[in-house]
Design a protein around this motif. Structure first.
Motif, PDB file in Angstrom:
ATOM      1  N   THR A 195       0.837  -1.207   0.000  1.00  0.00           N
ATOM      2  CA  THR A 195       0.000   0.000   0.000  1.00  0.00           C
ATOM      3  C   THR A 195       0.869   1.252   0.000  1.00  0.00           C
ATOM      4  OG1 THR A 195      -0.023   0.036   2.407  1.00  0.00           O
ATOM      5  CG2 THR A 195      -1.878  -1.072   1.340  1.00  0.00           C
ATOM      6  N   THR A 196       2.183   1.099   0.101  1.00  0.00           N
ATOM      7  CA  THR A 196       3.058   2.263   0.277  1.00  0.00           C
ATOM      8  C   THR A 196       3.077   3.105  -0.999  1.00  0.00           C
ATOM      9  OG1 THR A 196       4.352   0.956   1.814  1.00  0.00           O
ATOM     10  CG2 THR A 196       5.403   2.936   0.959  1.00  0.00           C
ATOM     11  N   ILE A 197       2.705   4.352  -0.849  1.00  0.00           N
ATOM     12  CA  ILE A 197       2.441   5.208  -2.024  1.00  0.00           C
ATOM     13  C   ILE A 197       3.682   5.375  -2.904  1.00  0.00           C
ATOM     14  CG2 ILE A 197       2.820   7.397  -0.800  1.00  0.00           C
ATOM     15  CD1 ILE A 197       0.055   6.803  -3.353  1.00  0.00           C
ATOM     16  N   THR A 201       3.633   4.022  -6.697  1.00  0.00           N
ATOM     17  CA  THR A 201       3.809   5.026  -7.758  1.00  0.00           C
ATOM     18  C   THR A 201       4.970   4.629  -8.659  1.00  0.00           C
ATOM     19  OG1 THR A 201       2.962   6.719  -6.271  1.00  0.00           O
ATOM     20  CG2 THR A 201       4.182   7.501  -8.186  1.00  0.00           C
ATOM     21  N   LYS A 495       2.191  10.345   6.752  1.00  0.00           N
ATOM     22  CA  LYS A 495       1.578   9.680   5.594  1.00  0.00           C
ATOM     23  C   LYS A 495       0.151  10.178   5.402  1.00  0.00           C
ATOM     24  CE  LYS A 495       3.867   5.164   6.008  1.00  0.00           C
ATOM     25  NZ  LYS A 495       3.642   3.749   6.280  1.00  0.00           N
ATOM     26  N   GLU A 496      -0.590  10.306   6.520  1.00  0.00           N
ATOM     27  CA  GLU A 496      -1.989  10.762   6.417  1.00  0.00           C
ATOM     28  C   GLU A 496      -2.050  12.182   5.872  1.00  0.00           C
ATOM     29  OE1 GLU A 496      -3.737  10.336  10.322  1.00  0.00           O
ATOM     30  OE2 GLU A 496      -3.106   8.226  10.350  1.00  0.00           O
ATOM     31  N   ALA A 498       0.175  13.718   4.058  1.00  0.00           N
ATOM     32  CA  ALA A 498       0.582  13.749   2.644  1.00  0.00           C
ATOM     33  C   ALA A 498      -0.609  13.404   1.762  1.00  0.00           C
ATOM     34  CB  ALA A 498       1.731  12.779   2.397  1.00  0.00           C
ATOM     35  N   THR A 499      -1.415  12.453   2.234  1.00  0.00           N
ATOM     36  CA  THR A 499      -2.605  12.076   1.457  1.00  0.00           C
ATOM     37  C   THR A 499      -3.561  13.256   1.367  1.00  0.00           C
ATOM     38  OG1 THR A 499      -2.317   9.850   2.290  1.00  0.00           O
ATOM     39  CG2 THR A 499      -4.446  10.337   1.295  1.00  0.00           C
ATOM     40  N   SER A 500      -3.734  13.977   2.485  1.00  0.00           N
ATOM     41  CA  SER A 500      -4.674  15.108   2.462  1.00  0.00           C
ATOM     42  C   SER A 500      -4.096  16.287   1.667  1.00  0.00           C
ATOM     43  CB  SER A 500      -5.046  15.535   3.880  1.00  0.00           C
ATOM     44  OG  SER A 500      -4.012  16.294   4.454  1.00  0.00           O
ATOM     45  N   GLY A 502      -2.193  16.010  -1.036  1.00  0.00           N
ATOM     46  CA  GLY A 502      -2.123  15.690  -2.472  1.00  0.00           C
ATOM     47  C   GLY A 502      -3.060  16.549  -3.303  1.00  0.00           C
TER      48      GLY A 502
END
Ligand code: F6P
Length: 529
Positions: A195-197, A201, A495-496, A498-500, A502
């Motif tokens: 699951t590691t972005i 990627t 990580k959270e 970074a997701t928000s 994006g």
């Protein structure tokens, strides 16, 4: 004795100078220990024998806790998992949830050996023929172990070229892919969780790159993961998926499927030797009395320097150019494991847990940061390591210089140079007040701690032993601090966020962010145009 009470007591006791401690003829028999191919010397530290005995007394729970780890008990309490990386290199049965994990470990190892053999001898081919290049795409524990070990074991590398892509920065992939032929490249996607972005990627980019020139890119992909559903969804055939269990932590995973790129590079036989070296260190850790136990002593001098003396960092200084990635590997191993702020019970720690770990190979570091180590105000405990022999017999004169430099540094740290001596070295050039001013700059305080680990030569077996030694050191330090060395919640928040962030980088509404983040984002967006 309670750990922090013991630490407080030790802090209050006067410390002798290392040079005085070394006058005791018996010091070496307590401060130097041998295990298999290794000798570890911690006599050049301010740790006195009676203080060591106090620390050993504080480690009385260790044998039971160590045995619980090896027996597969769920010692990673926040994730309710066993901690069994040792089983990946083990041979004895280990029960988890009522069944022996070893048949599964052996079966996966057998599949890895077969696949690595096929890649190495050309049985497994790319669309353009024999595999010339292997790219391991992974990050953290899914990168650092095989990357560090493949470089370390370069003299044993007789398989295809190996590359390691970890950073989500497209430069990492671009700089690697530039030299590759997609038709003869094998891509290994290494991700425990899948699951590691960063990894996903890079893996998608690699697949797109291959698809530009070959018809079936998925056929040149393999995966190393605990999540077979996700590797299948990515399109990788299960015959090239090498799974492992959640009782293998990412930073402890080089011994199993995550080591596949290393196995392809050095061959299954050398990989076996790497496992054997670690297994021998495990046996030593499990059986040697605490006072003669190398990982225990490595840990106790670490506790002495960080928790008792209060030194905030420690430097790992391999005099071995091929160990240039070892400090980065140990940064993850030690700082992700023991960089914690609460006890197992969730109470705040009364003092610091793990120190900052950093380093570079010698002699390069000597011409960069050793200035601070010798004359900076805050002592930096140095952990030197060096082989008796290099892997280039024709260049043994280089290796003799390397040994001389390594030993010279620990001697210089110990001895220092007093004002009188400093003055004497320049008395022919200066006088009066200028002599005093110049001499002050040439004083080395000395009495600076260092340890030295020596071994005959850097082989797969020796490297396995070094990594296992440090793994167990981390375990001992974590156990004594009563922290969980096997989770890593500290990486989640970033990580959270970074997701928000994006969508905000793409122009979304940033008004909920703080003023600093908003301004940085706006400026970056403006420059992006
Ligand atoms: O950075 C956190 C972390 O979970 C590490 O512990 C791990 O080694 C790395 O990310 C990679 O994780 P994965 O193998 O699941 O992609």
């Amino acid at each position: 004795m309670n750990f922090w009470t013991g630490i407080e007591t030790l802090r209050g006791q006067p410390k002798q100078r290392i040079a005085d401690l070394l006058k005791d003829d018996n010091r070496n028999c307590r401060m130097q220990v041998s295990a298999g191919a290794f000798m570890f010397d911690m006599s050049k530290t301010t740790l006195a024998v009676d203080a060591l005995d106090t620390l050993l007394g504080m480690a009385s729970d260790l044998p039971a806790r160590r045995d619980a780890m090896f027996a597969g008990e769920r010692i990673n309490q926040t994730e309710d998992r066993a901690v069994l990386h040792t089983a990946l290199r083990g041979q004895d049965a280990v029960m988890v949830d009522g069944s022996d994990v070893m048949p599964g470990v052996q079966a996966t190892l057998k599949r890895m050996r077969a696949f690595a053999g096929d890649v190495r001898d050309g049985t497994f081919q790319g669309q353009g023929g024999r595999i010339t290049d292997v790219v391991n795409i992974g990050i953290g524990g899914s990168d650092l172990g095989p990357a560090m070990a493949t470089l370390a074991l370069a003299p044993f590398h007789d398989g295809p070229r190996c590359h390691f892509v970890s950073n989500v920065d497209g430069a990492d992939w671009a700089d690697t892919a530039r030299h590759l032929d997609p038709a003869t490249t094998l891509v290994i996607v290494a991700s425990k969780t899948f699951t590691t972005i960063e990894t996903l990627t890079n893996a998608r980019t690699a697949r797109d790159w291959m698809a530009e020139t070959i018809s079936d890119p998925a056929a040149q992909f393999a995966a190393l993961s605990t999540a077979e559903d996700k590797t299948t969804a990515f399109g990788i055939d299960p015959s090239r998926v090498f799974g492992f269990e959640d009782w293998v932590g990412g930073r402890y995973s080089v011994w199993g499927p995550i080591g596949l790129s290393l196995m392809i590079a050095i061959g299954p036989g050398n990989f076996d030797a790497f496992l054997k070296g670690a297994r021998e260190m495990d046996a030593h850790f499990r059986t040697a009395p605490l006072a003669e136990n190398m990982p225990v002593l490595l840990a106790l001098q670490g506790i002495w320097h960080h928790q008792v003396c209060g030194y905030p960092t420690r430097a790992v200084l391999p005099y071995d150019n091929r160990l240039s990635r070892l400090p980065a590997y140990l940064q993850q191993l030690e700082m992700e494991s023991n960089g914690k702020g609460v006890t197992m019970a969730g109470d705040p720690l009364p003092g610091p847990a793990g120190p900052v770990v950093w380093g570079e190979p010698g002699t390069n570091g000597q011409h960069a940061f050793y200035q601070l180590i010798h004359q900076g105000i805050t002592p930096v405990p140095c952990e030197f390591m060096i082989a008796a022999m290099g892997s280039e017999p024709a260049l043994d004169h280089h290796h003799r210089l390397l040994i001389a430099n390594c030993l010279a540094q620990s001697e210089a740290l110990l001895k220092g140079r007093g004002l009188d001596e400093a003055r004497a070295t320049i008395a022919d050039r200066f006088e009066g007040a200028e002599l005093e001013r110049q001499a002050a700059h040439r004083v080395f305080p000395g009495n600076r701690p260092s340890t030295t680990l020596i071994y005959p030569r850097l082989t797969p077996e020796v490297l396995g032993g070094i990594v296992a030694l440090y793994e167990h050191r981390v375990f001992v330090e974590g156990m004594m601090l009563d922290i969980n060395s096997f989770d890593q919640w500290g990486v989640e928040l970033g990580k959270e966020l970074a997701t928000s962030l994006g969508p905000l980088v793409e122009g979304g509404d940033a008004s909920a962010k703080d003023a600093s983040t908003r301004t940085l984002l706006a400026k970056l967006q403006a420059w992006r145009g």
